[in-house]
Design a protein around this motif. Structure first.
Motif, PDB file in Angstrom:
ATOM      1  N   GLU A   1      -1.626  37.081   3.961  1.00  0.00           N
ATOM      2  CA  GLU A   1      -1.933  36.884   5.515  1.00  0.00           C
ATOM      3  C   GLU A   1      -1.782  35.185   5.439  1.00  0.00           C
ATOM      4  OE1 GLU A   1      -5.357  35.939   3.098  1.00  0.00           O
ATOM      5  OE2 GLU A   1      -4.036  37.817   3.658  1.00  0.00           O
ATOM      6  N   SER A   2      -1.726  34.616   4.307  1.00  0.00           N
ATOM      7  CA  SER A   2      -1.348  32.940   4.367  1.00  0.00           C
ATOM      8  C   SER A   2      -0.108  32.654   4.583  1.00  0.00           C
ATOM      9  CB  SER A   2      -1.927  32.479   2.855  1.00  0.00           C
ATOM     10  OG  SER A   2      -2.964  32.904   2.389  1.00  0.00           O
ATOM     11  N   GLY A   3      -0.065  31.527   5.267  1.00  0.00           N
ATOM     12  CA  GLY A   3       1.399  31.051   5.844  1.00  0.00           C
ATOM     13  C   GLY A   3       1.926  30.305   4.461  1.00  0.00           C
ATOM     14  N   LEU A   4       3.274  30.304   4.591  1.00  0.00           N
ATOM     15  CA  LEU A   4       4.044  30.184   3.316  1.00  0.00           C
ATOM     16  C   LEU A   4       4.040  28.630   2.983  1.00  0.00           C
ATOM     17  CD1 LEU A   4       7.253  32.194   3.830  1.00  0.00           C
ATOM     18  CD2 LEU A   4       5.095  32.920   2.471  1.00  0.00           C
ATOM     19  N   ALA A   5       3.886  27.796   4.047  1.00  0.00           N
ATOM     20  CA  ALA A   5       3.569  26.389   3.718  1.00  0.00           C
ATOM     21  C   ALA A   5       2.251  25.984   3.364  1.00  0.00           C
ATOM     22  CB  ALA A   5       4.228  25.837   4.919  1.00  0.00           C
ATOM     23  N   GLU A   6       1.304  26.790   3.380  1.00  0.00           N
ATOM     24  CA  GLU A   6      -0.333  26.373   3.083  1.00  0.00           C
ATOM     25  C   GLU A   6      -0.330  25.534   1.732  1.00  0.00           C
ATOM     26  OE1 GLU A   6      -3.348  28.871   4.137  1.00  0.00           O
ATOM     27  OE2 GLU A   6      -2.470  29.844   5.791  1.00  0.00           O
ATOM     28  N   ALA A   7       0.142  26.301   0.848  1.00  0.00           N
ATOM     29  CA  ALA A   7      -0.051  25.815  -0.627  1.00  0.00           C
ATOM     30  C   ALA A   7       0.396  24.389  -0.409  1.00  0.00           C
ATOM     31  CB  ALA A   7       0.423  26.686  -1.501  1.00  0.00           C
ATOM     32  N   THR A   8       1.667  23.965  -0.236  1.00  0.00           N
ATOM     33  CA  THR A   8       2.192  23.020  -0.439  1.00  0.00           C
ATOM     34  C   THR A   8       1.425  21.693   0.477  1.00  0.00           C
ATOM     35  OG1 THR A   8       4.041  23.310   1.129  1.00  0.00           O
ATOM     36  CG2 THR A   8       4.613  23.660  -1.208  1.00  0.00           C
ATOM     37  N   THR A   9       1.169  21.987   1.556  1.00  0.00           N
ATOM     38  CA  THR A   9       0.360  21.167   2.609  1.00  0.00           C
ATOM     39  C   THR A   9      -1.118  20.834   1.898  1.00  0.00           C
ATOM     40  OG1 THR A   9       1.457  22.080   4.464  1.00  0.00           O
ATOM     41  CG2 THR A   9      -0.442  21.008   4.646  1.00  0.00           C
TER      42      THR A   9
END
Length: 494
Positions: A411-419
């Motif tokens: 469910e996490s957004g694909l950009a969350e980790a890099t942000t």
């Protein structure tokens, strides 16, 4: 207590809740119960487990105390911190049978020190289907002969420590895409194909002296079109027990079932009917892995007694099963009298380090300060459970103080980790990325934004390596995380 009732209790191997044995377990041990199983919910630390097993043996000195301690992703003794031993896939990747024997012997030594004298391990399944949701890193690999030599070494190592090994899951759970915890897997292979692949490790285990073989709750139409292996006379009394000269494997030890509450049995036949069918088919010990209590265990006991009295189950078959279990329990007393083996405490970490495979990294510069660890977390394997931590975050936090971590799911957004990583160097941790589309997409997006990121694959390394540095650990044990962290930081691994 009648002999019939005592025999019905002897073939049951229930678990229980809590870190002390409940009164019903102690009572039933006095009435004939010969085995119990321990899981993570029964474990605080080794000293507490030793006290627990001492209490059990005060009621029945020869009691079989089993634990599902595979090492790697499936650990009970170290359920809260992660295993000190890599799992089977890591050992298969190294492919040094002497190393596998040493790992199994040290693991067995630690079990024996806690009073655990039976290990529901090793998995002898050939992981021929990379999409398998339940075996994966629990297998030594995809090649039958490799799995065979390490299964045999593992059995010998456990036995040298005085612990009974249990070779599972007969006749092979590797070519399934269904988890038998949830439903009934079906394997459409010919008997010839089984002999060429799935049965090879079990033959090697029998030759190595395995005393227990665990059945799988899988349907093999080539042998039985209606009943799963655990309930099938054709599989247990036929293929497994039949003499080699007549086309069987000639096994004469204890046949244990996989957990009877799994939906492949409980959801199709029910536990009581399943218990009767399993013993009639040739099983000797019935594993009850979860949710056991006085009513459930006594209900299974009474179902077996009633089946004998109704003529549905041979009294001789039940007596034979009980006798096999009692003989196994006596073997553990004899082996314990031989004394403990010498400690080999660093062998698990040494094995994990040898199992690491590194791709790329020619221009990789180890970080000198904290990093951000993004772990892409799949639903836990039912055998491993949710409680056991995994990953490289804790080890990198130890080596690189200030390191931060984050966990990401479907469910996490694909950009969350890099942000979330901000300006910190990024380490992406995945597990079986080839089986999870959402994980593959997230990793692709992360690397598009941060091509300098290191990637750690802690499952089956089936997908092509990706990232500035790719590390395959072949498992998610704590020591596998440490070995990966040492590569990322350039730490000395002496």
């Amino acid at each position: 207590m009648s002999t019939l009732t005592s025999n019905a209790l002897a073939v049951l191997q229930p678990s229980f809740a809590g870190t002390e044995p409940p009164a019903w377990v102690l009572r039933l041990l006095g009435e004939g119960l010969t085995g119990v199983g321990l899981f993570g919910r029964n474990v605080q630390n080794p000293e507490q487990v030793a006290r627990l097993t001492e209490t059990l043996r005060a009621e029945r000195p020869e009691v079989l105390v089993a634990m599902d301690e595979e090492g790697g992703d499936v650990t009970r003794l170290e359920v809260r911190q992660g295993s000190s031993f890599p799992g089977n896939l890591a050992l298969g990747a190294v492919d040094d049978p002497e190393l596998t024997l040493r790992v199994a012997r040290e693991l067995g030594r630690r079990l024996a020190a806690c009073g655990v004298n039976m290990n529901w391990a090793p998995s002898a399944d050939v992981n021929s289907n990379p999409d398998n949701p339940v075996i994966g890193v629990r297998s030594f690999g995809a090649e039958p002969e490799l799995v065979a030599r390490h299964t045999a070494a593992y059995i010998r190592g456990l036995h040298e420590a005085g612990v009974v090994g249990c070779t599972k899951h007969f006749p092979g759970h590797g070519d399934t895409a269904t988890d038998s915890h949830h439903a009934m897997p079906r394997i459409d292979l010919s008997l010839e194909a089984l002999r060429e692949r799935e049965l090879v490790p079990f033959k090697a285990a029998i030759a190595a002296g395995t005393k227990v073989v665990m059945s799988a709750h899988i349907l093999l139409p080539a042998l039985d079109e209606e009943l799963p292996a655990t309930l099938s006379p054709a599989v247990l009394s036929g293929l497994l027990r039949r003499p080699v000269a007549d086309g069987g494997l000639g096994f004469d030890g204890v046949v244990s079932t996989d957990a009877m509450e799994m939906q492949a049995i409980a959801g199709t036949h029910g536990m009581q009917r399943g218990a009767v069918l399993a013993i009639a088919a040739g099983a000797d010990a019935l594993c009850i892995g979860h949710n056991a209590d006085d009513d459930l265990v006594c209900g299974l006991r009474d179902a077996l007694v009633a089946a004998v009295r109704a003529g549905e189950l041979s009294e001789e078959r039940l007596a034979d099963a009980a006798a096999r279990v009692r003989a196994l329990a006596e073997w553990t007393r004899t082996s314990a009298a031989a004394g403990p083996v010498a400690p080999d405490e660093e062998i698990g970490l040494a094995a994990a380090r040898r199992a690491v495979r590194v791709t790329g990294g020619e221009d990789y510069v180890p970080p000198s300060g904290p990093v951000y660890v993004a772990s892409f977390t799949p639903v836990a394997n039912m055998a491993a459970g949710e409680a056991t931590p995994w990953g490289v975050g804790p080890e990198l936090q130890r080596l690189l103080p200030g390191t931060r971590t984050g966990s990401y799911g479907p469910e996490s957004g694909l950009a969350e980790a890099t942000t979330d990583a901000g300006d910190l160097p990024l380490v992406a941790v995945v597990k079986d990325v080839h089986r999870h589309g959402w994980m593959a997409a997230a990793l692709k997006a992360l690397l598009a934004d941060r091509p300098d990121a290191a990637v750690v694959e802690m499952g089956v390394p089936q997908a092509p390596p990706a990232g500035a540095l790719h590390i395959a650990t072949h498992g998610a044990a704590r020591v596998c995380g440490r070995a990966a962290a040492e590569v990322i930081t350039g730490a000395t691994t002496g």
